[in-house]
Motif scaffolding. Structure first.
Motif, PDB file in Angstrom:
ATOM      1  N   LEU A 327       0.823  -1.221   0.000  1.00 26.53           N
ATOM      2  CA  LEU A 327       0.000   0.000   0.000  1.00 26.53           C
ATOM      3  C   LEU A 327       0.848   1.259   0.000  1.00 26.53           C
ATOM      4  O   LEU A 327       0.375   2.333  -0.395  1.00 26.53           O
ATOM      5  CB  LEU A 327      -0.933  -0.031   1.212  1.00 26.53           C
ATOM      6  N   TRP A 328       2.128   1.155   0.440  1.00 29.04           N
ATOM      7  CA  TRP A 328       3.016   2.337   0.395  1.00 29.04           C
ATOM      8  C   TRP A 328       3.106   2.875  -1.020  1.00 29.04           C
ATOM      9  O   TRP A 328       3.249   4.050  -1.266  1.00 29.04           O
ATOM     10  CB  TRP A 328       4.408   1.978   0.913  1.00 29.04           C
ATOM     11  N   LEU A 329       2.972   1.934  -1.976  1.00 31.37           N
ATOM     12  CA  LEU A 329       3.072   2.318  -3.398  1.00 31.37           C
ATOM     13  C   LEU A 329       1.681   2.419  -4.028  1.00 31.37           C
ATOM     14  O   LEU A 329       1.380   3.366  -4.754  1.00 31.37           O
ATOM     15  CB  LEU A 329       3.899   1.263  -4.135  1.00 31.37           C
ATOM     16  N   PHE A 330       0.806   1.447  -3.699  1.00 33.43           N
ATOM     17  CA  PHE A 330      -0.480   1.365  -4.406  1.00 33.43           C
ATOM     18  C   PHE A 330      -1.656   1.902  -3.583  1.00 33.43           C
ATOM     19  O   PHE A 330      -2.811   1.751  -3.959  1.00 33.43           O
ATOM     20  CB  PHE A 330      -0.743  -0.088  -4.800  1.00 33.43           C
ATOM     21  N   GLY A 331      -1.365   2.518  -2.442  1.00 34.33           N
ATOM     22  CA  GLY A 331      -2.455   3.008  -1.583  1.00 34.33           C
ATOM     23  C   GLY A 331      -3.453   3.890  -2.302  1.00 34.33           C
ATOM     24  O   GLY A 331      -4.669   3.633  -2.250  1.00 34.33           O
ATOM     25  N   PRO A 332      -2.997   4.929  -3.042  1.00 34.43           N
ATOM     26  CA  PRO A 332      -3.943   5.801  -3.749  1.00 34.43           C
ATOM     27  C   PRO A 332      -4.830   5.029  -4.721  1.00 34.43           C
ATOM     28  O   PRO A 332      -6.030   5.274  -4.823  1.00 34.43           O
ATOM     29  CB  PRO A 332      -3.024   6.782  -4.472  1.00 34.43           C
ATOM     30  N   LEU A 333      -4.249   4.051  -5.410  1.00 34.60           N
ATOM     31  CA  LEU A 333      -5.051   3.257  -6.353  1.00 34.60           C
ATOM     32  C   LEU A 333      -6.100   2.448  -5.597  1.00 34.60           C
ATOM     33  O   LEU A 333      -7.291   2.453  -5.936  1.00 34.60           O
ATOM     34  CB  LEU A 333      -4.134   2.310  -7.144  1.00 34.60           C
ATOM     35  N   VAL A 334      -5.666   1.801  -4.500  1.00 32.17           N
ATOM     36  CA  VAL A 334      -6.600   0.956  -3.720  1.00 32.17           C
ATOM     37  C   VAL A 334      -7.720   1.812  -3.142  1.00 32.17           C
ATOM     38  O   VAL A 334      -8.895   1.445  -3.175  1.00 32.17           O
ATOM     39  CB  VAL A 334      -5.836   0.216  -2.595  1.00 32.17           C
TER      40      VAL A 334
END
Ligand SMILES: CCCCCCCC/C=C\CCCCCCCC(=O)NCC(=O)O
Ligand SMILES: [Zn+2]
Ligand SMILES: [Zn+2]
Length: 516
Positions: A327-334
């Protein structure tokens, strides 16, 4: 007086005293024996020493569902803090006394009525060194107009393996399952080691101020501190995750805050034949429309929900599992993906629902007053003040007045680490009663519960009902066709029957292998 005569008199007096003391002791013993027999007090020879298996006869299982049906049939509807069905609330109190006679007649259980209709049970354990806990539930329900219901909402009818009715999920199922589990334990000569309280509220749906809050104040005045509380507020979630058939348990370790906010516009009444450019209704309607078109910021980013998403990652195929584990990388997408679903959306942001609209006096009169009541549920990362500021900035119309009917900030996050006794006992009991549930995650309760009134008695508040919930069933809570499967209700009762015994442990919870 000659010494011998004095001595004889003195001996006679002493003898008389001894006889009186012995007689008094005999009477007290007789009274105690009588009371013990009548009140079901169990001597140590009855002390339950080994675990009681959660197996129930056919008759007991029939009685379980019939007693729940009887509870559903009592229309304990609460409309507002000032308006609820007092005769039904009183009837419900009589009903539980009738159907759970052992609970009400056991000598180590004290029952009190609080706030006229709520019930507090103190179940005294045999080991005073163990800190007590509390099981929380409520028996008031929201209204249920019959339109749309397959069966009348207060019929308690059983159809195709389900018991139908308002309160079957929220929250008479818990009230009856808790009392029934205790009744069956007592009938099997169970005596708890760890004391616990059972608090049954009569006004949870209209703030809990006269029920749970008064019970909390009463216990605080008695100097009670609780190891933990278990209340409604989440479930075993089944079918909530796309591409995943496996149910998982979410234990809500926090709950949102709330604001009930009334928007109001006043205007000089007049003849509708010569209307102003905008009436009070039009002004309020435009204001609430702007609010509906301007969602609060998405707060997904840290906290229990993120822990849950990461723990659930393993339920998903590649590459989704990689996305959810980073989520550090994909948090905004999730977070963007989550807000597309109305239930997930309620987890990632403060929500606003326009729930009441009052305006107009007659079809040909310009309306003097228009009121819109909105119900906001505040994400744990925000405060009441921040949300009010946001709302006023979006409305941006000086003609609109704001009246806060009631408001409270989000609740603190309860511990859910390996040392959190209440959380670990729930996890342990979930995995023994629901072997098909392999993941237990922390979460946030998107609604509110009576447990928020008990933050003075414990920091460890867990909101979880051991019932499988499907997205369709979620819609029925405060909606139509609320129902619980007979099997699901039996398992809820079994869970509590096990949980109460599991809580007797004085060991610290056994650390478990993290799902990660
Ligand atoms: C990836 C995570 C998916 C999570 C899905 C969350 C589903 C939400 C589950 C349960 C929430 C409903 C709790 C029911 C209790 C309602 C209590 C109540 O009505 N209180 C009064 C009020 O809030 O107004
Ligand atoms: Zn409820
Ligand atoms: Zn409710």
């Amino acid at each position: 007086v000659p010494a011998a005569s004095w001595r004889r008199g003195h001996v006679r007096n002493m003898a008389r005293r001894y006889v009186c003391v012995l007689a008094l002791a005999a009477v007290l013993l007789l009274v105690f024996a009588t009371v013990s027999r009548s009140k079901g007090l169990r001597g140590r020879e009855h002390q339950q020493t080994s675990r009681i298996p959660s197996q129930f006869s056919k008759e007991e299982r029939v009685a379980m569902k019939e007693k729940l049906k009887g509870a559903i049939q009592i229309p304990t509807v609460s409309f507002s803090q000032e308006e609820y069905n007092t005769s039904a609330l009183a009837e419900f109190g009589e009903y539980i006394r009738k159907v759970f006679p052992t609970v009400f007649s056991t000598s180590f259980i004290q029952h009190e009525t609080v706030g006229n209709y709520s019930h507090l049970f103190t179940v005294q354990g045999s080991d005073a060194s163990l800190q007590p806990y509390m099981l929380l539930a409520h028996f008031d329900v929201v209204p249920a107009p019959t339109e749309g219901w397959e069966v009348p909402p207060f019929s308690g009818l059983e159809r195709e393996g389900f018991i139908h009715g308002r309160g079957t999920l929220d929250n008479k199922n818990s009230v009856m399952a808790i009392l029934h589990a205790l009744e069956l334990l007592l009938i099997r000569n169970y005596i708890p080691r760890r004391s616990f309280f059972i608090s049954l509220g009569h006004d949870e749906e209209v703030s809990g101020m006269n029920g749970a809050q008064k019970i909390s104040a009463l216990l605080q005045a008695r100097g009670v501190q609780l190891a933990f509380i278990v209340d409604e507020g989440s479930f075993i979630l089944d079918g909530f995750l796309p591409n995943s058939k496996k149910p998982f348990a979410m234990i809500s370790v926090s709950e949102k805050g709330a604001i009930n906010l009334r928007l109001q516009v006043n205007m000089t009444p007049g003849h509708s034949a010569a209307p102003p450019k905008e009436t009070s209704i039009g002004i309020i309607a435009a204001a609430v429309s702007r609010l509906e078109q301007t969602p609060m910021p998405n707060m997904f980013g840290s906290g229990p929900l993120e822990t849950a998403v990461q723990q659930l990652a393993s339920e998903f195929p590649f590459p989704v599992n990689i996305v959810l584990s980073n989520l550090w990388l994909f948090g905004p997408l999730v977070s963007r993906l989550m807000e597309r679903n109305y239930i997930m959306n309620a987890l990632v942001r403060t929500t606003m629902a326009l729930t009441m609209f009052n305006a107009g006096v007659k079809v040909n009169v310009i309306p003097p007053v228009a009121q819109a009541t909105i119900n906001l549920r505040i994400h744990p990362a925000q405060t009441v003040q921040e949300v009010l500021e946001f709302v006023k900035n979006v409305v941006a119309d000086d003609r609109v007045q704001f009246h806060v009917l009631n408001a409270f900030d989000p609740l603190p996050i309860s511990p859910f680490d390996d040392q959190a006794l209440g959380y670990q006992l729930l996890r342990q009991t979930i995995q023994s009663v629901f072997p098909e549930v392999s993941i237990v995650t922390p979460g946030i309760c998107i609604s509110n519960t009576d447990s928020r009134h008990f933050t003075n008695l414990t920091t460890d508040i867990y909101r979880f009902n051991p019932v499988n919930l499907h997205p369709e069933s979620f819609k029925s809570i405060h909606g139509i066709n609320e129902k619980i499967s007979v099997q699901g209700y039996e398992t809820q009762m079994k869970f509590i029957f096990e949980f109460i015994q599991n809580a007797d442990t004085d060991e610290q919870p056994v650390p478990h292998l993290h799902e990660l």
